[in-house]
Scaffold this motif. Sequence first.
Motif, mmCIF file in Angstrom:
data_model
loop_
_atom_site.group_PDB
_atom_site.id
_atom_site.type_symbol
_atom_site.label_atom_id
_atom_site.label_comp_id
_atom_site.label_asym_id
_atom_site.label_seq_id
_atom_site.Cartn_x
_atom_site.Cartn_y
_atom_site.Cartn_z
ATOM 1 N N GLY A 121 36.563 41.985 29.410
ATOM 2 C CA GLY A 121 37.247 43.231 29.100
ATOM 3 C C GLY A 121 38.727 43.168 29.411
ATOM 4 O O GLY A 121 39.321 42.089 29.472
ATOM 5 N N GLU A 122 39.328 44.328 29.641
ATOM 6 C CA GLU A 122 40.759 44.418 29.905
ATOM 7 C C GLU A 122 41.039 44.314 31.404
ATOM 8 O O GLU A 122 40.218 44.712 32.234
ATOM 9 C CB GLU A 122 41.299 45.756 29.374
ATOM 10 C CG GLU A 122 41.169 45.909 27.869
ATOM 11 C CD GLU A 122 41.671 47.258 27.377
ATOM 12 O OE1 GLU A 122 41.978 48.120 28.231
ATOM 13 O OE2 GLU A 122 41.753 47.440 26.153
ATOM 14 N N VAL A 123 42.217 43.797 31.731
ATOM 15 C CA VAL A 123 42.590 43.575 33.123
ATOM 16 C C VAL A 123 43.939 44.226 33.396
ATOM 17 O O VAL A 123 44.905 44.002 32.656
ATOM 18 C CB VAL A 123 42.666 42.070 33.457
ATOM 19 C CG1 VAL A 123 43.082 41.864 34.914
ATOM 20 C CG2 VAL A 123 41.327 41.382 33.187
ATOM 21 N N THR A 124 43.993 45.023 34.463
ATOM 22 C CA THR A 124 45.248 45.565 34.967
ATOM 23 C C THR A 124 45.534 44.905 36.309
ATOM 24 O O THR A 124 44.630 44.768 37.141
ATOM 25 C CB THR A 124 45.166 47.091 35.138
ATOM 26 O OG1 THR A 124 44.946 47.702 33.864
ATOM 27 C CG2 THR A 124 46.456 47.651 35.741
ATOM 28 N N VAL A 125 46.768 44.488 36.526
ATOM 29 C CA VAL A 125 47.154 43.835 37.768
ATOM 30 C C VAL A 125 48.221 44.679 38.458
ATOM 31 O O VAL A 125 49.287 44.927 37.890
ATOM 32 C CB VAL A 125 47.690 42.413 37.524
ATOM 33 C CG1 VAL A 125 48.055 41.756 38.854
ATOM 34 C CG2 VAL A 125 46.676 41.572 36.764
ATOM 35 N N GLY A 162 56.753 43.333 42.630
ATOM 36 C CA GLY A 162 57.489 42.533 41.654
ATOM 37 C C GLY A 162 58.632 43.352 41.111
ATOM 38 O O GLY A 162 59.358 44.019 41.848
ATOM 39 N N GLY A 163 58.764 43.359 39.802
ATOM 40 C CA GLY A 163 59.840 44.117 39.188
ATOM 41 C C GLY A 163 60.981 43.221 38.768
ATOM 42 O O GLY A 163 61.127 42.089 39.212
ATOM 43 N N GLY A 164 61.803 43.749 37.881
ATOM 44 C CA GLY A 164 62.951 42.998 37.395
ATOM 45 C C GLY A 164 62.674 42.186 36.153
ATOM 46 O O GLY A 164 63.585 41.658 35.540
ATOM 47 N N ASP A 165 61.401 42.065 35.790
ATOM 48 C CA ASP A 165 61.027 41.321 34.584
ATOM 49 C C ASP A 165 60.071 42.192 33.786
ATOM 50 O O ASP A 165 58.926 42.406 34.181
ATOM 51 C CB ASP A 165 60.359 39.991 34.961
ATOM 52 C CG ASP A 165 60.057 39.123 33.742
ATOM 53 O OD1 ASP A 165 60.182 39.625 32.606
ATOM 54 O OD2 ASP A 165 59.703 37.947 33.920
ATOM 55 N N PRO A 173 51.629 37.559 27.892
ATOM 56 C CA PRO A 173 51.305 37.050 26.548
ATOM 57 C C PRO A 173 50.020 37.616 25.957
ATOM 58 O O PRO A 173 49.902 37.706 24.727
ATOM 59 C CB PRO A 173 51.183 35.536 26.785
ATOM 60 C CG PRO A 173 52.004 35.271 28.006
ATOM 61 C CD PRO A 173 51.885 36.485 28.858
ATOM 62 N N ASP A 174 49.089 38.000 26.797
ATOM 63 C CA ASP A 174 47.819 38.560 26.338
ATOM 64 C C ASP A 174 47.914 40.083 26.383
ATOM 65 O O ASP A 174 48.084 40.669 27.458
ATOM 66 C CB ASP A 174 46.699 38.066 27.251
ATOM 67 C CG ASP A 174 45.333 38.578 26.855
ATOM 68 O OD1 ASP A 174 45.239 39.459 25.969
ATOM 69 O OD2 ASP A 174 44.332 38.112 27.445
ATOM 70 N N PRO A 175 47.799 40.777 25.251
ATOM 71 C CA PRO A 175 47.911 42.244 25.251
ATOM 72 C C PRO A 175 46.784 42.939 26.005
ATOM 73 O O PRO A 175 46.899 44.133 26.306
ATOM 74 C CB PRO A 175 47.888 42.604 23.762
ATOM 75 C CG PRO A 175 47.238 41.440 23.084
ATOM 76 C CD PRO A 175 47.613 40.232 23.896
ATOM 77 N N GLY A 176 45.729 42.213 26.323
ATOM 78 C CA GLY A 176 44.636 42.792 27.098
ATOM 79 C C GLY A 176 44.886 42.782 28.587
ATOM 80 O O GLY A 176 44.020 43.170 29.372
ATOM 81 N N VAL A 177 46.070 42.319 28.994
ATOM 82 C CA VAL A 177 46.449 42.266 30.409
ATOM 83 C C VAL A 177 47.672 43.156 30.618
ATOM 84 O O VAL A 177 48.689 42.995 29.943
ATOM 85 C CB VAL A 177 46.770 40.824 30.855
ATOM 86 C CG1 VAL A 177 47.211 40.803 32.317
ATOM 87 C CG2 VAL A 177 45.557 39.927 30.653
ATOM 88 N N ARG A 178 47.567 44.073 31.562
ATOM 89 C CA ARG A 178 48.671 44.985 31.878
ATOM 90 C C ARG A 178 49.146 44.716 33.298
ATOM 91 O O ARG A 178 48.338 44.683 34.229
ATOM 92 C CB ARG A 178 48.196 46.431 31.761
ATOM 93 C CG ARG A 178 49.239 47.477 32.152
ATOM 94 C CD ARG A 178 48.603 48.850 32.243
ATOM 95 N NE ARG A 178 49.541 49.861 32.693
ATOM 96 C CZ ARG A 178 49.180 51.013 33.247
ATOM 97 N NH1 ARG A 178 47.885 51.294 33.415
ATOM 98 N NH2 ARG A 178 50.089 51.885 33.652
ATOM 99 N N LEU A 179 50.437 44.503 33.457
ATOM 100 C CA LEU A 179 51.020 44.285 34.778
ATOM 101 C C LEU A 179 51.715 45.558 35.243
ATOM 102 O O LEU A 179 52.575 46.093 34.540
ATOM 103 C CB LEU A 179 52.022 43.133 34.751
ATOM 104 C CG LEU A 179 51.518 41.763 34.296
ATOM 105 C CD1 LEU A 179 52.615 40.720 34.501
ATOM 106 C CD2 LEU A 179 50.256 41.354 35.026
ATOM 107 N N VAL A 180 51.321 46.035 36.414
ATOM 108 C CA VAL A 180 51.976 47.181 37.048
ATOM 109 C C VAL A 180 52.630 46.655 38.316
ATOM 110 O O VAL A 180 51.933 46.257 39.258
ATOM 111 C CB VAL A 180 50.967 48.298 37.379
ATOM 112 C CG1 VAL A 180 51.668 49.455 38.087
ATOM 113 C CG2 VAL A 180 50.268 48.782 36.112
#
Length: 388
Positions: free
Chosen positions: A36-40, A44-47, A52-59
Motif C-alpha cells: 500500500g501507501e507509505v507516509t514517512v 529534515g526540511g530544505g528539500d 520518486p515513487d508517488p505512493g510515498v509521502r515524506l513529512v
Amino acid sequence: MSGRRFLLVACRSARQVGRGDGVVLRARIAMLRRHGEVTVLSFGGGDDTPWPDPGVRLVEVPFSAPRAVLGALRGLPGGLPIQAGIWRQPAFVRAFRGLLATGGFDAVGFITLRPALALEPWLAAAPPRRWLEMIDLLSENMDRIGARAPWPRRALMRFEARRLVRAEARAAALFAPVILVNPDEAARHPGFIHLPLSLAPGRFHDPAPLRPGRLRICVSGNFTYFPNREAAGLAVRGAAGLVAAGTAELTLLGRGAPALAATLAAGLPIGAEEPADMALALAGQDVALCPVLTFTGMQNKILEAAAAGLIVIASPGPAAVIGLEPGRHFLPATDAASLAAQLAAVLADPGRFGPMRRAAQDFVRAAHDQDRLALALDRALDLGPPSG
C-alpha cells in the motif's frame, strides 16, 4: 496494491544517505509499498523534491537545536533518555498527532528507539498494530562507546545506558514486534526478533578489474559518527605504508569524508568523497578496510563492500554479525599492523583473492536479498501476501 496505509516514523529523513537507520528506513519503504501507501514522518526540511515513487509521502519537520536541549532537560526527571529527549520537539509531536488524526493508517512503525520514546505519550492514538525496529540495543551500544570514552563523557554515557536498559524493557510491552538487526542481541531478549539488513536487487555491481601493482583502497561510513572516525584513523595507519610508497591510493567514502581526510592526512594523499550512490563509488575500488574499534551498529559498510565484490579486510566480530567467515569471505585484522600485513598480501598476489571476493558477494546477495527478507517482514507484521 491492497490499499493499506502505513506510517513510518524516524529521526532522520529518508533522503539522508550514509546512516544505518536510513538504510533500514529506505528498505522498509520499498517492502511496505508492496502492500500500500507509505507516509514517512521525520526531521529534515530544505528539500521539497518529491520522492520518486508517488505512493510515498515524506513529512519533514525542521530540527531545532535549542528545542533539543530543552527536550533533553525536561525529560531527565521522568527518566527519559537523552537520546530520546532531544527528539521530543513540539513540531515533531504536532506532526505526529496530526497524521494520526487524519491519516487513517493501518499500522505505524518506528525506526529506532529514539523517536518511539520521544512520542511515547501520544502512542494511545496510534493504531493497535505498531512495531519498532532497532539496529542494535542502544543501551549496549552506549556502554561499548562509553568504555572507550574519557571521563566525564564515560560517566554520562553509562548513566544514559542505564536509562536505556529500562526503556528497552518497556518497548516489548509497547510494540509488537520489536525487530533487531543484530542477531545476538535479539536472541538474548525474549519477544525481540531478528531481521537482517537487506540489499536492494541489482543495486551492486562487480568492481572494475584489479590493476597490477597499485591497489585502490577505501574506507566507507558516516564519518560524523565518532566510532567511524576512530576506525578510519586506524585504517589510515594500516594503509599508510603502501600509500606513501605509491603502491596504493586511499579514499574515504561517506558523509564527513573531506573534513576527516584533511585531519588524518599528515602529508599522505588521501582522497575523499561524499557519494550520492555508495554502490557506484565502491565499484571503483579494489579493497575495503572495515576495522571496528567500538563494536556498534550493523556494520553496513562491511555488507556493502562484500556485495560490491571488493576484497574485505575487517574486524572479525562485526563481520560475523552479518554471517561472514574469516578466511572464506574476508581477511581478518584487528590493528594497524595486521591491516598492513593483509594489504601487503593482497598487493603481492591480488588474483589469489578472487574466490574469496566471489564467495562473499554470493553469500551476502543471497542471505540479505531484499525480496526474500520482504517476505520475512510480511510474516513478522502479519501482513499476508501483497496483492495488486
